[in-house]
Write an enzyme that holds these catalytic residues in place. Structure first.
Site, PDB file in Angstrom:
ATOM      1  N   PHE A   1    -112.410   6.732 -13.863  1.00 55.38           N
ATOM      2  CA  PHE A   1    -112.402   8.303 -13.216  1.00 55.38           C
ATOM      3  C   PHE A   1    -113.653   8.698 -12.754  1.00 55.38           C
ATOM      4  O   PHE A   1    -114.508   8.632 -13.685  1.00 55.38           O
ATOM      5  CB  PHE A   1    -111.812   9.380 -14.329  1.00 55.38           C
ATOM      6  CG  PHE A   1    -111.207  10.692 -13.644  1.00 55.38           C
ATOM      7  CD1 PHE A   1    -110.129  10.511 -12.968  1.00 55.38           C
ATOM      8  CD2 PHE A   1    -112.206  11.660 -13.742  1.00 55.38           C
ATOM      9  CE1 PHE A   1    -109.699  11.828 -12.486  1.00 55.38           C
ATOM     10  CE2 PHE A   1    -111.719  12.974 -13.068  1.00 55.38           C
ATOM     11  CZ  PHE A   1    -110.406  12.753 -12.424  1.00 55.38           C
TER      12      PHE A   1
ATOM     13  N   ASP B   1    -114.198  16.425  -9.193  1.00 49.76           N
ATOM     14  CA  ASP B   1    -114.236  17.153 -10.603  1.00 49.76           C
ATOM     15  C   ASP B   1    -113.595  16.282 -11.546  1.00 49.76           C
ATOM     16  O   ASP B   1    -112.578  15.456 -11.316  1.00 49.76           O
ATOM     17  CB  ASP B   1    -113.544  18.527 -10.379  1.00 49.76           C
ATOM     18  CG  ASP B   1    -112.247  18.579 -10.151  1.00 49.76           C
ATOM     19  OD1 ASP B   1    -111.686  17.735  -9.223  1.00 49.76           O
ATOM     20  OD2 ASP B   1    -111.568  19.013 -11.008  1.00 49.76           O
TER      21      ASP B   1
ATOM     22  N   ASP C   1    -106.405   7.660  -4.334  1.00 49.50           N
ATOM     23  CA  ASP C   1    -106.048   6.966  -5.635  1.00 49.50           C
ATOM     24  C   ASP C   1    -104.597   6.471  -5.308  1.00 49.50           C
ATOM     25  O   ASP C   1    -104.230   5.292  -4.809  1.00 49.50           O
ATOM     26  CB  ASP C   1    -106.114   8.188  -6.581  1.00 49.50           C
ATOM     27  CG  ASP C   1    -106.162   7.667  -7.993  1.00 49.50           C
ATOM     28  OD1 ASP C   1    -106.026   6.392  -7.977  1.00 49.50           O
ATOM     29  OD2 ASP C   1    -105.826   8.552  -8.718  1.00 49.50           O
TER      30      ASP C   1
ATOM     31  N   LYS D   1    -110.796  20.877  -3.116  1.00 45.39           N
ATOM     32  CA  LYS D   1    -111.954  21.104  -3.058  1.00 45.39           C
ATOM     33  C   LYS D   1    -113.068  19.903  -3.041  1.00 45.39           C
ATOM     34  O   LYS D   1    -114.104  19.968  -2.786  1.00 45.39           O
ATOM     35  CB  LYS D   1    -112.594  22.132  -4.278  1.00 45.39           C
ATOM     36  CG  LYS D   1    -111.699  23.487  -4.736  1.00 45.39           C
ATOM     37  CD  LYS D   1    -112.017  24.043  -6.166  1.00 45.39           C
ATOM     38  CE  LYS D   1    -111.231  25.104  -6.266  1.00 45.39           C
ATOM     39  NZ  LYS D   1    -111.453  25.280  -7.573  1.00 45.39           N
ATOM     40  N   GLY D   2    -112.322  18.813  -3.231  1.00 48.49           N
ATOM     41  CA  GLY D   2    -113.096  17.707  -3.504  1.00 48.49           C
ATOM     42  C   GLY D   2    -113.830  17.207  -2.287  1.00 48.49           C
ATOM     43  O   GLY D   2    -114.933  16.568  -2.704  1.00 48.49           O
TER      44      GLY D   2
ATOM     45  N   ARG E   1    -118.448  18.902 -10.012  1.00 49.97           N
ATOM     46  CA  ARG E   1    -118.513  18.634  -8.531  1.00 49.97           C
ATOM     47  C   ARG E   1    -119.622  18.792  -8.161  1.00 49.97           C
ATOM     48  O   ARG E   1    -120.233  18.024  -6.780  1.00 49.97           O
ATOM     49  CB  ARG E   1    -117.760  19.801  -8.185  1.00 49.97           C
ATOM     50  CG  ARG E   1    -116.302  20.032  -8.248  1.00 49.97           C
ATOM     51  CD  ARG E   1    -115.651  20.897  -7.298  1.00 49.97           C
ATOM     52  NE  ARG E   1    -114.049  21.124  -7.657  1.00 49.97           N
ATOM     53  CZ  ARG E   1    -113.134  20.513  -7.469  1.00 49.97           C
ATOM     54  NH1 ARG E   1    -113.193  19.510  -6.875  1.00 49.97           N
ATOM     55  NH2 ARG E   1    -111.908  20.874  -7.953  1.00 49.97           N
TER      56      ARG E   1
ATOM     57  N   GLU F   1    -111.239  13.267   3.423  1.00 45.10           N
ATOM     58  CA  GLU F   1    -110.729  13.250   1.911  1.00 45.10           C
ATOM     59  C   GLU F   1    -111.745  12.720   0.984  1.00 45.10           C
ATOM     60  O   GLU F   1    -112.741  11.949   1.654  1.00 45.10           O
ATOM     61  CB  GLU F   1    -109.392  12.456   1.769  1.00 45.10           C
ATOM     62  CG  GLU F   1    -108.867  12.545   0.399  1.00 45.10           C
ATOM     63  CD  GLU F   1    -108.410  13.534  -0.194  1.00 45.10           C
ATOM     64  OE1 GLU F   1    -109.253  14.487  -0.389  1.00 45.10           O
ATOM     65  OE2 GLU F   1    -107.328  13.919  -0.405  1.00 45.10           O
TER      66      GLU F   1
ATOM     67  N   LYS G   1    -109.837   4.085  -4.061  1.00 45.46           N
ATOM     68  CA  LYS G   1    -109.522   3.661  -5.515  1.00 45.46           C
ATOM     69  C   LYS G   1    -108.112   2.725  -5.121  1.00 45.46           C
ATOM     70  O   LYS G   1    -107.038   3.268  -5.496  1.00 45.46           O
ATOM     71  CB  LYS G   1    -109.454   4.546  -6.391  1.00 45.46           C
ATOM     72  CG  LYS G   1    -109.415   4.039  -7.904  1.00 45.46           C
ATOM     73  CD  LYS G   1    -108.992   4.978  -8.782  1.00 45.46           C
ATOM     74  CE  LYS G   1    -109.869   6.211  -9.154  1.00 45.46           C
ATOM     75  NZ  LYS G   1    -109.362   7.062 -10.153  1.00 45.46           N
TER      76      LYS G   1
END
Ligand code: IMP
Length: 189
Positions: free
Chosen positions: A156, A163, A107, A47-48, A169, A103, A135
């Protein structure tokens, strides 16, 4: 005091900075794909990438189609397990199509590595990656990123689609979550 102020230690990118970056990315992508008559297939990863995809798609000046995929990643934790599972597939064939994966953040790279392998098997004409955040500190696999918004430190981050345990979010900015939030979470097992 807003609730998020208790758990977010710093704002990295505010709404105006994000908007400007999305416009820059959209201009680059529009220029790179403008020679093709066929719409570019944007594959948003749920969902990001939700907000980024919506803003990017509206800032593009080329025809696009929008597809969505869902991949399991962190669940409630903040560290990748490396296990990747396809939860929702594309609704259409991408054979011979120009495809751009959209995206939120790269990470470790494990999610995108899986996705790239999976989508390449479907024989698209081209397959590229656009990520809002990169990242690099925790990367385990090399990922070819064609379009990248911001490089972020090894912290983070939440907001603008990203989220922590499904929360935050909807923040209009991208901020750093206080480490005590997830060290507490890890301690709880
Ligand atoms: P990777 O497989 O380790 O590259 O992780 C990719 C996914 O993990 C992203 O699409 C995000 O959903 C999630 N993720 C990685 N880092 C963060 C972060 O700092 N905040 C929120 N989600 C993250």
């Amino acid at each position: 005091m807003a609730r998020w102020q208790e758990e977010i230690q710093a704002i990295l990118f505010g709404p105006d900075v994000i908007r400007e970056k999305v416009e820059v990315l959209a201009r680059q992508i529009s220029a790179d794909y403008c020679t093709s008559a066929e719409p570019l297939v944007l594959v948003g990863i749920l969902k990001g990438s939700l907000f980024f995809l919506a803003d990017l798609a509206r800032a593009l000046s080329i025809p696009v189609e929008i597809e969505l995929m869902a991949i399991s990643s962190y669940g409630a934790a903040t560290r990748s397990s490396g296990a990747v599972r396809l939860l929702k597939d594309l609704d259409t064939s991408i054979a011979d199509r120009r495809v751009l994966i959209v995206e939120d953040i790269v990470d470790t790279g494990l999610t995108l590595s899986y996705l790239l392998r999976n989508l390449r098997e479907r024989k698209p004409h081209s397959l590229e990656v656009c990520t809002l955040l990169d990242k690099p500190a925790r990367r385990c696999v090399d990922i070819p990123i064609s379009y990248s918004g911001f490089v972020v430190p090894d912290e983070f981050v939440v907001g603008y689609g990203l989220d922590w345990d499904q929360r935050y979010r909807n923040l209009p900015f991208i901020g750093v979550l206080k480490p005590e939030c997830y060290t507490l979470e890890a301690g709880e097992g």
